[in-house]
Design an enzyme around this catalytic site. Structure first.
Site, PDB file in Angstrom:
ATOM      1  N   HIS A  24     -58.883 -40.167 -16.198  1.00 26.86           N
ATOM      2  CA  HIS A  24     -59.463 -39.336 -15.124  1.00 26.86           C
ATOM      3  C   HIS A  24     -60.878 -39.808 -14.792  1.00 26.86           C
ATOM      4  CE1 HIS A  24     -59.213 -35.164 -13.134  1.00 26.86           C
ATOM      5  NE2 HIS A  24     -60.178 -35.852 -12.548  1.00 26.86           N
TER       6      HIS A  24
ATOM      7  N   HIS B  16     -63.428 -41.141 -11.470  1.00 21.52           N
ATOM      8  CA  HIS B  16     -63.642 -41.328 -10.027  1.00 21.52           C
ATOM      9  C   HIS B  16     -64.455 -42.600  -9.845  1.00 21.52           C
ATOM     10  CE1 HIS B  16     -62.076 -37.360  -8.852  1.00 21.52           C
ATOM     11  NE2 HIS B  16     -62.514 -36.992 -10.047  1.00 21.52           N
ATOM     12  N   LEU B  17     -63.791 -43.639  -9.301  1.00 20.89           N
ATOM     13  CA  LEU B  17     -64.510 -44.910  -9.079  1.00 20.89           C
ATOM     14  C   LEU B  17     -65.166 -44.961  -7.705  1.00 20.89           C
ATOM     15  CD1 LEU B  17     -62.336 -47.787 -10.600  1.00 20.89           C
ATOM     16  CD2 LEU B  17     -64.531 -46.886 -11.390  1.00 20.89           C
TER      17      LEU B  17
ATOM     18  N   ASN C  68     -59.482 -39.531  -4.464  1.00 21.97           N
ATOM     19  CA  ASN C  68     -60.301 -38.867  -3.429  1.00 21.97           C
ATOM     20  C   ASN C  68     -61.455 -39.765  -2.974  1.00 21.97           C
ATOM     21  OD1 ASN C  68     -61.539 -38.466  -5.936  1.00 21.97           O
ATOM     22  ND2 ASN C  68     -62.355 -36.464  -5.421  1.00 21.97           N
TER      23      ASN C  68
ATOM     24  N   ASP D 258     -56.372 -34.829  -6.655  1.00 27.70           N
ATOM     25  CA  ASP D 258     -57.519 -34.364  -7.449  1.00 27.70           C
ATOM     26  C   ASP D 258     -58.739 -34.090  -6.566  1.00 27.70           C
ATOM     27  OD1 ASP D 258     -58.595 -33.811 -10.160  1.00 27.70           O
ATOM     28  OD2 ASP D 258     -60.060 -35.287  -9.516  1.00 27.70           O
TER      29      ASP D 258
ATOM     30  N   ASP E   4     -63.264 -37.121 -16.657  1.00 32.85           N
ATOM     31  CA  ASP E   4     -63.521 -36.670 -15.279  1.00 32.85           C
ATOM     32  C   ASP E   4     -64.892 -37.206 -14.825  1.00 32.85           C
ATOM     33  OD1 ASP E   4     -63.337 -35.651 -12.761  1.00 32.85           O
ATOM     34  OD2 ASP E   4     -63.236 -33.547 -13.355  1.00 32.85           O
TER      35      ASP E   4
ATOM     36  N   HIS F 262     -72.100 -38.904  -8.485  1.00 34.82           N
ATOM     37  CA  HIS F 262     -72.596 -38.695  -7.122  1.00 34.82           C
ATOM     38  C   HIS F 262     -73.908 -39.448  -6.988  1.00 34.82           C
ATOM     39  CE1 HIS F 262     -69.580 -35.694  -6.142  1.00 34.82           C
ATOM     40  NE2 HIS F 262     -69.768 -35.172  -7.346  1.00 34.82           N
TER      41      HIS F 262
HETATM   42  O1  DOR Z   1     -66.346 -31.671 -10.553  1.00 35.88           O
HETATM   43  C1  DOR Z   1     -65.490 -32.335 -10.001  1.00 35.88           C
HETATM   44  N1  DOR Z   1     -65.793 -33.396  -9.235  1.00 35.88           N
HETATM   45  N2  DOR Z   1     -64.203 -31.990 -10.187  1.00 35.88           N
HETATM   46  C2  DOR Z   1     -63.214 -32.585  -9.502  1.00 35.88           C
HETATM   47  O2  DOR Z   1     -62.086 -32.278  -9.727  1.00 35.88           O
HETATM   48  C3  DOR Z   1     -63.536 -33.600  -8.463  1.00 35.88           C
HETATM   49  C4  DOR Z   1     -64.793 -34.283  -8.790  1.00 35.88           C
HETATM   50  C5  DOR Z   1     -65.313 -35.186  -7.698  1.00 35.88           C
HETATM   51  O3  DOR Z   1     -64.534 -35.913  -7.093  1.00 35.88           O
HETATM   52  O4  DOR Z   1     -66.538 -35.204  -7.496  1.00 35.88           O
END
Ligand code: DOR
Length: 430
Positions: free
Chosen positions: A60, A62-63, A94, A152, A305, A309
């Site tokens: 899990h 996010h790249l 996403n 997701d 996860d 950002h």
């Molecule tokens: O906190 C989160 N950020 N939960 C998620 O399920 C998505 C993720 C994101 O893509 O920033």
């Protein structure tokens, strides 16, 4: 190219292995595991006093590439993974565009092979553009190597769409990864609803928003026979529902994140945006239930996860910040500190939840130390003391709720396809 890892304590519960021995890798694969192997290799790593485990797998991550490279890229995200001792990551869809088509899957895999420091698996979206309206090209994406599907970041609100996806997947056996939080109840809150949110004067999301969503998705698994994997379980209600579903034989698996297993909503008390995440950090009773679920097998695996950002996006007031923070460079250290050294998990359980079991669920070749398996290996120093310092991170999204945490235990080397990609926290040239 031959690599010999000598004298480490080799721990792999999938092979009932816990012994001091050597591992020889050649051309990307493990060719021999045994005692006192001859010193005949281009590279020799002395693992005396260290743990040699199958490469850790984070299902899990996010790249953010394509499209959101101000937050992360395939290059920086895989650098962060290698630095944290994780040798395989699965990226969430996403992105911009979302991973909804086979061409995007191929593009990510090709770029990852060229620029990546670790193996990258791809999770495609369930719905086109994650818009929740129509199914994405799931079959085509599988053909190009996608290993699972998820929207997701969003719940699949339409039960009809989810049922269609589930029925379709019964012919392929790829899991649907459910981001289970009911959308309407989720919309008005910024953190877990409870005593801490009341004290802070911040609207909360009730934990039942998670329970409701998980209940529907495990019922869909039971009804259709499709495999459903519940992402980032964080509520005690969800743990109970998953436990019952498993007892009934439904094809359900589940993950919990490092932060949900180790932090409570009290971490939010300073209004730091580094604690904003979805699902939110919850109260102690939920954390205890998650840990109990981890021990009895209700929760199969531990994930990060990793949701970076851009720093300026998080440098705003609590309610305005996006959910998520980085995790690849802290996960192993935090798990060893807060779950292993405190006696919650044994070392074998850590390796199982962070390597063997993820490989089994997502049908990956790694996750084991056996002759013929990929030479993906994580080497741990259980005693190494260090302090989390985000300035040293490779990820772009450096915000972490673990800033300044004193840890005991760290990944000190990572091997991907027989090549050392990280040694003592430093990345080795690509
Ligand atoms: O906190 C989160 N950020 N939960 C998620 O399920 C998505 C993720 C994101 O893509 O920033």
């Amino acid at each position: 190219m031959k690599l010999l890892i000598k004298n480490g304590r080799v721990v792999d519960p999938s092979q009932q292995l816990d012994a001091i021995c050597d591992i020889l890798a050649e051309d990307g694969k493990i060719v021999k595991i045994g005692k006192d192997l001859p010193d005949q290799a281009e590279e020799i790593y002395d693992a005396t006093g260290k743990i040699v485990a199958p490469g850790f797998i984070d299902m899990h991550t996010h790249l953010r590439e394509p499209g959101l490279e101000a937050k992360e890229s395939i290059r920086t995200g895989t650098m962060a993974a290698a630095a944290g001792g994780i040798t395989t990551i699965a990226c969430m869809p996403n992105t911009k565009p979302a991973i909804s088509t086979s061409i995007v899957v191929s593009g990510i895999k090709e770029r990852a092979a060229r620029e990546g420091y670790v193996n990258v698996e791809v999770i495609g979206s369930i719905s086109k553009d994650e818009a929740g309206k129509e199914l994405s090209e799931m079959g085509d994406m599988l053909e190009k190597g996608a290993v699972a599907f998820s929207d997701d970041g969003h719940y699949v609100d339409s039960s009809r769409l989810l049922m269609n996806a589930a029925k379709y997947m019964t012919s392929f056996d790829a899991p649907l990864v459910s981001h289970s939080i009911e959308s309407e109840l989720n919309a008005d809150g910024y953190m877990h609803e409870g005593a801490v949110s009341a004290k802070m004067g911040v609207p909360g999301v009730p934990s039942v928003a998670e329970d409701i969503a998980v209940a529907r998705d495990v019922l869909v698994a039971g009804y259709t026979g499709a495999r459903v994997h519940i992402a980032h379980v964080a509520s005690k209600g969800a743990v109970d529902i998953i436990r019952q579903a498993k007892a009934k034989g439904y094809p359900v698996t589940a993950e919990a994140t490092v932060h949900h297993l180790t932090l409570t909503d009290e971490a939010c008390l300073g209004y730091s945006t580094a604690t904003r995440v979805s699902p939110p950090l919850r109260s102690r009773d939920h954390v205890d239930a998650l840990r109990a679920g981890l021990l009895d097998g209700t929760i199969d695996i531990i994930v990060t996860d990793h949701a970076p950002h851009a720093p300026e996006e998080k440098d705003v007031e609590f309610r305005k910040a996006p959910n998520g923070f980085c995790g690849l460079e802290t996960s192993v250290g935090v798990v060893l500190t807060d779950l292993y050294h405190t006696g919650v998990l044994t070392l074998g359980q850590v390796v199982e939840k962070m390597s063997c079991r993820p490989a089994e669920i997502f049908q990956l070749k790694g996750g084991k130390l056996a002759e013929g398996a990929p030479a993906d290996i994580t080497i741990l120093d259980l005693e190494k003391e260090w302090t989390v310092d985000s300035k040293k991170f490779y990820t772009i999204g450096k915000v972490t709720p673990f800033e300044g945490k004193k840890c005991k235990g760290k990944a000190v080397a990572a091997v991907v396809a027989g090549r050392i990609v990280m040694k003592d926290g430093e990345l080795c040239k690509k």
